[in-house]
Design an enzyme around this catalytic site. Structure first.
Site, short mmCIF file in Angstrom:
data_model
loop_
_atom_site.label_atom_id
_atom_site.label_comp_id
_atom_site.label_asym_id
_atom_site.label_seq_id
_atom_site.Cartn_x
_atom_site.Cartn_y
_atom_site.Cartn_z
N LYS A 43 0.80 -1.17 0.05
CA LYS A 43 -0.06 -0.14 -0.06
C LYS A 43 0.75 1.26 0.17
O LYS A 43 2.20 1.06 0.57
CB LYS A 43 -1.00 -0.12 1.17
CG LYS A 43 -1.97 0.78 1.27
CD LYS A 43 -3.09 0.23 0.41
CE LYS A 43 -4.35 0.79 0.25
NZ LYS A 43 -5.66 0.05 -0.49
N ASP A 102 -6.92 4.23 -4.80
CA ASP A 102 -7.49 3.97 -3.43
C ASP A 102 -8.21 5.32 -3.22
O ASP A 102 -8.49 6.43 -4.06
CB ASP A 102 -6.46 3.63 -2.47
CG ASP A 102 -7.09 3.06 -1.04
OD1 ASP A 102 -7.95 2.15 -0.92
OD2 ASP A 102 -7.41 3.93 0.05
P1 NDP Z 1 -12.85 7.65 -2.68
O1 NDP Z 1 -11.99 8.82 -2.32
O2 NDP Z 1 -13.55 7.54 -3.98
O3 NDP Z 1 -14.08 7.88 -1.77
C1 NDP Z 1 -14.00 7.93 -0.47
C2 NDP Z 1 -15.26 8.34 0.01
O4 NDP Z 1 -15.25 8.29 1.53
C3 NDP Z 1 -15.53 9.81 0.12
O5 NDP Z 1 -16.94 10.01 -0.26
C4 NDP Z 1 -15.03 10.56 1.25
O6 NDP Z 1 -15.58 11.83 1.50
C5 NDP Z 1 -15.34 9.52 2.14
N1 NDP Z 1 -14.52 9.64 3.38
C6 NDP Z 1 -13.31 9.71 3.41
N2 NDP Z 1 -12.99 9.93 4.99
C7 NDP Z 1 -14.16 9.90 5.53
C8 NDP Z 1 -14.38 10.09 7.19
N3 NDP Z 1 -13.53 10.21 7.93
N4 NDP Z 1 -15.76 9.94 7.43
C9 NDP Z 1 -16.72 9.73 6.45
N5 NDP Z 1 -16.64 9.72 5.08
C10 NDP Z 1 -15.10 9.67 4.78
O7 NDP Z 1 -12.37 6.36 -2.11
P2 NDP Z 1 -13.12 4.85 -2.69
O8 NDP Z 1 -14.28 4.84 -2.72
O9 NDP Z 1 -11.78 4.29 -3.63
O10 NDP Z 1 -12.52 3.85 -1.22
C11 NDP Z 1 -13.12 3.82 -0.11
C12 NDP Z 1 -12.80 2.73 0.71
O11 NDP Z 1 -12.84 1.45 -0.10
C13 NDP Z 1 -11.57 2.87 1.29
O12 NDP Z 1 -11.35 2.40 2.70
C14 NDP Z 1 -10.52 2.18 0.56
O13 NDP Z 1 -9.28 1.66 1.16
C15 NDP Z 1 -11.43 1.04 0.20
N6 NDP Z 1 -11.19 0.25 -1.16
C16 NDP Z 1 -11.05 0.76 -2.23
C17 NDP Z 1 -10.85 0.24 -3.45
C18 NDP Z 1 -11.05 0.65 -4.74
O14 NDP Z 1 -10.83 0.10 -5.61
N7 NDP Z 1 -11.05 2.17 -4.94
C19 NDP Z 1 -10.47 -1.49 -3.21
C20 NDP Z 1 -10.61 -1.86 -1.89
C21 NDP Z 1 -10.82 -1.08 -1.07
P3 NDP Z 1 -14.87 13.15 1.48
O15 NDP Z 1 -15.01 13.41 -0.05
O16 NDP Z 1 -15.44 13.97 2.44
O17 NDP Z 1 -13.32 12.73 1.90
#
Ligand code: NDP
Length: 484
Positions: free
Chosen positions: A161, A201
């Site tokens: 990571k 991510d």
């Molecule tokens: P994005 O950046 O596309 O979206 C993240 C979302 O989570 C945003 O809406 C963000 O809001 C919100 N968020 C971030 N921090 C917080 C917080 N402290 N409280 C509430 N909401 C929060 O990321 P992804 O969708 O790609 O990833 C989301 C999760 O999935 C992560 O844990 C990632 O590690 C996991 N994941 C992702 C993969 C992928 O293919 N993308 C693969 C496997 C796991 P804001 O805009 O306000 O920051």
């Protein structure tokens, strides 16, 4: 959970390296031991001592170690080779300065990392996260989890990571580009198609991957599949953007099918509004479920009419193009309510999909979900439920799919993107959809194989199942390599 071995006087020197066969090293003055086992408590004491202040990493190791200690109790070879101790020590942690210039010509300095946890079964693989909350501890936890997740997919990928404490929010296009280029200017030394293949991510989507891939190509003068999550025009795979969210819903379907149930007609509460959340929401809708919530770090929206496919398209536009906030949803869809500074877990639902970030669902919130009749939780995010929250789900015996299994669809399709790049070929959507569907079913079945409890109700502990199945493949490969 104490190690109940007859040789309770055994003391294995905690800080030592893996010993040569026949040349075991014992603490000076300790009784001559006949076993090199330590108990879970001692093991975790060592992890805490070696990783001071790294709470997320310690939490992740603790969660896995509990299950692995039970599993290897009678398997001497894993103890002798100190396998868990070695998996919980990253192969390497690269930390570097990332300098960039903002639009006002100020020099800005960020900290970047790549944590390469374990490459026993394939090249390192894992996403890059750009978010102000990124620390070495967060990336070590994610790389550790990724090692088990990648193993579960059955594809040849090790765990890694990376990321930086850079916040892309509010930055101009050219600031994001300059940051990505600067990050890659150091990272390129540590990656390669057979060495380490990063992906996206949080905070890293198609745009950022494009800038980083461009910089890698410029520096090395090589076009090769060194990053996944690329756009289709330059070597990306269809279904990669959808894969994590869709996969989490397929995993949920498999859990429900085990109880002869399905998503159709059920309500779902989803957190996040990014890549994973919007695609999970899309798949729930396509399967006849009703999505009630989405969120970001400022608050959540509750739409009692349901967030349907058209509304999800609008959210994707809001997040990916306008780069707006979820609060704007209620201006567009006036029946919905916005709850500033709150998380969505008190909205009654049948299904919950945490898809935002780590530790976003605590013990009290887990209890509220259970009390409100939630029957299944499938984690799109990594470690979104706290340790105590997981216990609530287990005690209530509801279906609970942990991130390392439920969200493995994303890295699985990344693995398939690597295969397509190596073959210089692109597979079509039908083929990749079939592969993702069957990969998620296989992951589910592996969890069931190692997680079904003895007893009348046949409760499936998916955490235990995922931990053991993920561990076993990596551990067996490490045994074959000897002390490296
Ligand atoms: P994005 O950046 O596309 O979206 C993240 C979302 O989570 C945003 O809406 C963000 O809001 C919100 N968020 C971030 N921090 C917080 C917080 N402290 N409280 C509430 N909401 C929060 O990321 P992804 O969708 O790609 O990833 C989301 C999760 O999935 C992560 O844990 C990632 O590690 C996991 N994941 C992702 C993969 C992928 O293919 N993308 C693969 C496997 C796991 P804001 O805009 O306000 O920051």
């Amino acid at each position: 959970m104490v190690w109940n071995r007859a040789a309770s006087t055994a003391v294995w020197h905690h800080s030592n390296a893996y010993p040569k066969p026949g040349a075991r090293e014992f603490k000076k003055g300790a009784p001559m031991a006949v076993s090199d086992h330590v108990d879970l408590e001692k093991f975790m004491e060592g992890v805490k001592k070696r990783n001071p202040g790294q709470t997320e990493f310690i939490q992740a190791v603790q969660e896995v170690a509990q299950d692995i200690f039970d599993f290897i109790e009678d398997k001497e070879e894993y103890h002798e080779a100190q396998i868990l101790r070695r998996i919980a020590e990253p192969d390497r942690v690269v930390s570097f300065r990332v300098c960039w210039e903002d639009d006002d010509h100020n020099i800005r300095v960020q900290r970047g990392w790549r944590v390469q946890n374990n490459n026993a079964i394939g090249p390192y693989k894992g996403g890059i996260r750009f978010h102000p909350s990124v620390t070495e501890s967060v990336l070590k936890f994610l790389a550790f989890e990724q090692t088990f997740k990648n193993s579960l997919t059955g594809l040849p990928m090790g765990g890694a990571k990376g990321g930086a404490n850079f916040n892309p929010k509010g930055k101009s296009e050219s600031e994001v580009m300059r940051f990505c280029q600067s990050y890659m200017t150091e990272l390129y030394r540590h990656i390669g198609p057979s060495t380490d293949v990063p992906a996206g991510d949080m905070g890293v989507n198609g745009r950022e991957i494009g800038y980083m891939f461009g910089q890698y190509k410029r520096i090395t003068n090589r076009w090769e599949g060194v990053l996944t999550g690329k756009a289709l025009e330059y070597g990306g795979s269809v279904m990669r953007p959808e894969a994590t969210g869709y996969g989490a819903v397929y995993f949920l379907c498999n859990m429900l099918a085990d109880k002869a149930d399905a998503i159709e007609g059920k309500t779902a509460v989803i957190s996040g509004a990014g890549n994973v959340a919007t695609h999970a929401a899309e798949k729930v809708c396509q399967m006849g479920g009703k999505v009630l919530t989405l969120s970001d770090s400022d608050g959540f929206v509750h739409d009692p009419d349901g967030i349907d496919l058209d509304k999800i398209e609008w959210v994707k536009w809001l997040k990916n193009e306008k780069r707006g906030r979820i609060s704007e949803y209620v201006e567009e869809f006036t029946n919905a309510e916005y709850h500033e500074g709150q998380r969505p877990w008190n909205v009654p639902c049948d299904l919950a999909l945490p898809c935002a970030t780590q530790n976003e669902l605590n013990e009290d919130e887990a209890r509220t979900l259970v009390d409100n009749g939630c029957m299944a939780v499938s984690e799109g995010a990594n470690m979104p439920t706290t340790h105590d929250g997981v216990k609530v789900f287990h005690d209530a015996k509801i279906m609970y799919g942990p991130g390392k299994a439920a969200n493995a669809g994303g890295v699985a399709v990344s693995g398939l993107e690597m295969s397509q790049n190596s073959e210089r070929i692109s597979w079509n959507k039908e083929r990749l959809t079939d592969m993702l569907t069957s990969l998620m079913a296989d992951i589910h079945d592996k969890c069931v194989e190692y997680g079904r409890e003895n007893g009348d109700d046949g409760y499936i502990d998916y955490v235990k199942g995922a931990n053991i199945a993920g561990f076993k493949k990596v551990a067996d490969a490490m045994l074959a390599f000897g002390a490296v």
